[in-house]
Every structure is written in C-alpha cells, then in structure tokens.
Design a protein around this motif. Sequence first.
Motif, PDB file in Angstrom:
ATOM      1  N   SER A   1      24.532  41.082  38.989  1.00 22.05           N
ATOM      2  CA  SER A   1      25.177  41.731  39.905  1.00 22.05           C
ATOM      3  C   SER A   1      24.341  43.083  40.491  1.00 22.05           C
ATOM      4  CB  SER A   1      26.385  42.526  38.988  1.00 22.05           C
ATOM      5  OG  SER A   1      26.928  41.468  38.234  1.00 22.05           O
ATOM      6  N   GLY A   2      24.879  43.901  41.447  1.00 15.95           N
ATOM      7  CA  GLY A   2      24.164  44.747  42.139  1.00 15.95           C
ATOM      8  C   GLY A   2      24.709  45.279  43.511  1.00 15.95           C
TER       9      GLY A   2
ATOM     10  N   GLY B   1      31.018  45.310  34.558  1.00 12.23           N
ATOM     11  CA  GLY B   1      32.071  44.977  33.874  1.00 12.23           C
ATOM     12  C   GLY B   1      32.577  44.603  33.367  1.00 12.23           C
ATOM     13  N   GLN B   2      32.701  42.598  33.618  1.00  9.12           N
ATOM     14  CA  GLN B   2      33.381  41.903  32.999  1.00  9.12           C
ATOM     15  C   GLN B   2      33.604  41.328  32.533  1.00  9.12           C
ATOM     16  OE1 GLN B   2      34.336  39.565  36.650  1.00  9.12           O
ATOM     17  NE2 GLN B   2      35.869  39.791  37.207  1.00  9.12           N
TER      18      GLN B   2
ATOM     19  N   LEU C   1      37.256  34.175  33.840  1.00  8.53           N
ATOM     20  CA  LEU C   1      37.913  32.867  33.856  1.00  8.53           C
ATOM     21  C   LEU C   1      39.179  33.347  34.254  1.00  8.53           C
ATOM     22  CD1 LEU C   1      38.029  30.253  32.615  1.00  8.53           C
ATOM     23  CD2 LEU C   1      39.008  31.290  30.718  1.00  8.53           C
ATOM     24  N   ASN C   2      39.936  34.068  34.429  1.00 12.63           N
ATOM     25  CA  ASN C   2      41.337  35.258  35.179  1.00 12.63           C
ATOM     26  C   ASN C   2      40.443  34.656  36.488  1.00 12.63           C
ATOM     27  OD1 ASN C   2      44.129  35.592  35.192  1.00 12.63           O
ATOM     28  ND2 ASN C   2      42.846  37.778  35.975  1.00 12.63           N
TER      29      ASN C   2
ATOM     30  N   THR D   1      32.227  40.395  40.742  1.00 15.70           N
ATOM     31  CA  THR D   1      31.542  40.328  39.422  1.00 15.70           C
ATOM     32  C   THR D   1      30.063  40.513  39.993  1.00 15.70           C
ATOM     33  OG1 THR D   1      30.693  37.504  40.357  1.00 15.70           O
ATOM     34  CG2 THR D   1      31.984  37.619  38.825  1.00 15.70           C
ATOM     35  N   LYS D   2      30.104  41.384  41.358  1.00 13.47           N
ATOM     36  CA  LYS D   2      29.663  42.699  42.009  1.00 13.47           C
ATOM     37  C   LYS D   2      27.574  41.706  42.260  1.00 13.47           C
ATOM     38  CE  LYS D   2      31.340  47.048  40.058  1.00 13.47           C
ATOM     39  NZ  LYS D   2      32.480  46.502  41.178  1.00 13.47           N
ATOM     40  N   ILE D   3      28.221  40.496  43.351  1.00 13.80           N
ATOM     41  CA  ILE D   3      27.112  39.426  43.305  1.00 13.80           C
ATOM     42  C   ILE D   3      26.846  39.400  44.339  1.00 13.80           C
ATOM     43  CG2 ILE D   3      27.226  37.758  40.912  1.00 13.80           C
ATOM     44  CD1 ILE D   3      27.903  35.974  42.885  1.00 13.80           C
TER      45      ILE D   3
END
Length: 511
Positions: free
Chosen positions: A44-45, A66-67, A73-74, A385-387
């Motif tokens: 992540s970034g 932070g997930q 899954l949600n 997911t901040k990718i």
Amino acid sequence: MSTTDSRRTTEQPPHKPKFTFPSALTVLAVVTIAVWLLAFLVPSGQYDRNASGAPIQGTYHRVDSGQSFVDRLNDLFLAPVNGLYGVQDEKTGQVGPDLAGELYGSAGVFLFVLAIGAFITVVFATGALDRGIGRLAHRLRERGALLIAGIMMVFSVLGTVEGFAEETLGFYGLIVPLMLALGYDRMVAVGTIILGAGIGVLCSTVNPFATGVASSAADISLGDGIVLRFVMWVVLTAVTVAYVIRYARRVRRNPERSITGFLPGDRDSNQSDVPESAEEPRLTGLHKAVLITMGLVFAFMIFSVVPWASALTGDADARPYGFELGWSFPQLAALFLCAAVLIGLVARMGEQRLSSMIIKGAADFISPALVIVLARGVTVIMNNTKITDTVLHSIEGIVKGTSSGVFAIIVFVVNLPLAFLIPSTSGHATLAMPILAPLADFAGVSRAVVVTAWQAASGWMNLWVPTTAVTIGGVALAKVGYDKYLRFVWPLLALLFLMICGFVAFGAILT
C-alpha cells in the motif's frame, strides 16, 4: 458381434464444444477477484495531493492500508454496489455505500447509458434511420464510389457521436446485394459497413460509451480535447473511405483481383437491373421529422458539453463564455430521456408503445451499464487497499523522462492488449482511466490526450479482433471468411496505427 459392440462402432466421437471468448461481465468478474487477491501482495502507498486532488509527482510513500481480512472480504462482496453508488469519505479516502462525502460510484454514467439506450431504441423503432440510409443507397446506386463514401460517412458520423456499431448488423441485407449489383464483391460491403462505423468509433468526438465514460473516469469534461478528436476523425475517415474505394475500383475493373471471389449467383445481377428492379424507399414527413429531431438532439448535446472558451482560445484555463452550459452526465441523462419521449411524440407512437420502447431500450443497454459498474468496483478495491498509487508509481518509473509525444504513444500501445482482454469500451475506460489520467499530470500532458489515445487503441483493436460481434458477426452475415477480411484490412490497420501515433504525439506536444 454383440449389440453393445455394434452400437460402439457406429457411435460418433463426442463433439468438442467450440471455445467462445467470455463476455465482458465475466472478464471483469475474474479481474475483480484477481485484483482483490493481488492487493494482498502489492504494498500500500499513496501520493501527496494538491488542492485539486491530483497526485504530486515525487511524493509517493508507503502507508498502512489499515484493513483487516474481514474488511477486504467486505470490499469484495460490496464491489458492484460500491461501483454503482459508493461514497468516498473525505478524511480517510475509503469508499463505501454508507459513508458521507463525494459520490465515487458510477451511478451518473450508469443512468446516462440507460437513457441513451432508450433514445436509440425509440429512434430505431420509428424506422426513420433505416429508411434514410436505404434512400441514400438508392439515390447513389448508379455512382458506386459516391455510394460507398456516402454510406461510410453516415456510419462514421453515427459512430463518432453515439458509438454506432452493433446496429450496423441490420444493414448487410441491404448493402451486400446492392454492392454486388454494382459490380463489386462482398468485401466491399464488409469494408463499407465495418470500417465506416468503426473509424467513427475509433475517432469518437462525443461518443458517450467511449469518450463520455473515459472522460468521466478521467475527471474531465466530455468536450475537453474535442478539437484534436474532430481533426483526427476527419483525416482518418477520409483515409479509410479512400482505402475502401480504391479496393472497390480494383475489383470492378478486374474481378479476378477480388480477395473473396464470388459465390454462385453473385455475378448474375448487373448495374442495368438496379434502377428498374429497385423501388426507392420513401421518406414520409414523419420520418423526416424524426431524423431532423435526432440531428438536433445530438447537435445540442455537442453544444452543451464543449468548453467553448477553451476550444476557441486554446487556453485550457480560459473563463467560460456566458452561453456555455458545461453539462455533464446528470444533465445529459435527462436530455436523452426527454429526447426519447420527444421522438415518440413526433412519431405518434402512443403512450403504451413509447413506454415499452423506452423500457426495452434501457433493458437492452443494461449490459454495458453493468460493465461500467463492475469496472468501477475494481477501482474501489484498489482505492480501499491503497494500491492504486502504488501501481501508478510503478508506471511512473517507466514513462519518467520520456517526452510528452513518446508518453502519448506509450499510452496508446499499452491499451492495445487491454482492449483485447476487455472488448467493452465502457469497462475498459472505467478500469484504466483512474491510473492513466494521473500519469498525464506527471508528463505535463492534458488528460484529454490520454482519453484520445485510449479510445484510439480500443477502436483500432475493434476493427479486427474476433471477440467483437461487429466484426465476426459482420463477416458471417456477408459470407466472407474472417481470414480474408484480415488480409483485406491489415494494410489499412498498419497505416492507421502510424497515423494515430502521429496524432496523439502531436496533441501531447501541443498541450
């Protein structure tokens, strides 16, 4: 020999089912799961953002998403929901259906596509468009080259303003016999139809399914970059029309040079039979009124979305003129819903038939609308997911240091395999633009150039790939081998490839 053995000897080997390429919905469902799994591996970034929310080059840094696994899954479970009406929280940047902030989902574009579907279906239900094209073909039947150019221009105009492509499948029954009667072969009919509409879609100016969706995903106006796209449409359409006419004249002079050859009966008719045997399709006053109304609707759409001050002055930051509307998808969706009703009233359809046509049109276009939603759902997973910024950072390293012209060409080339994997232009745009558009900011290039390069890649691939119904269905209806069509079209594809690279590079340099 026993009865059982006798049956075994006469049984035919089981027929192996023929492979068919999965639909865009299936492809995007697989992509959704694949991206969700990859998000566990990709770090992540994020970039720092400026006041307008655009990433600042050179500020990428690693962060913790932070997930938890349950959160991820949600996100997978709610991906289609978030793709439709997910809301982005202003503080955390997370997207969810029950958060407060700005709409991240594609609800506006979703409704716009359904409205366009309703409008197009109502227009076709009047029979005016079919009759108009049939009348044009009849009027020009004794002037072959002019007939080819006229039909291709009509298809190209419809392609560039509303993505006219699959609708062409209904015209083979008219155009194939006409071309044969004029001394041409079936390939001339195929080229006239597929390439006529296809070049219009490739050079879309305001096509809502290509330019519109991509512009929305890139966070720019539908009218941004319209000048470059219009010039590109004029030039590439002229080249494509000339290419088909050149082949047609060659076949007419020397039928043995036909790539397809002639089926039994193809050469039985001759030009002198056409005027006596063919009855000119009659345009009633109602048909004329429908065609005029349709033209005015599309003209008004173009007027409403073009940033006239920027287009006329060349200054992207020019202050809008007082007459500019600056419409976007909510207003355009309302426009086409109202226009569908207006066409129905002009055609005197009656309340019940008009209502059923609007519902049918929206239903027919639910597939591309859902494709947009699924593709947007993928970007939600990447965002949460901040990718997204990590992927953007990796591509930044590839294009870093390249000139603006080279950058635009790279965007075009990179999108070619993506267009093959995701034949839906709407899905491809929604999936790719959130990553490609910020790259334009890094390269100092207008995001509109990225949109143009993307749609050119999608349109170029759709001129020949066997995964599109327009191409494979068209050659089947015309009874032309797909291999022969490839032999016919590849020199034009090579020429268009080079010209597209030149246009997008020139557009990038100008910006």
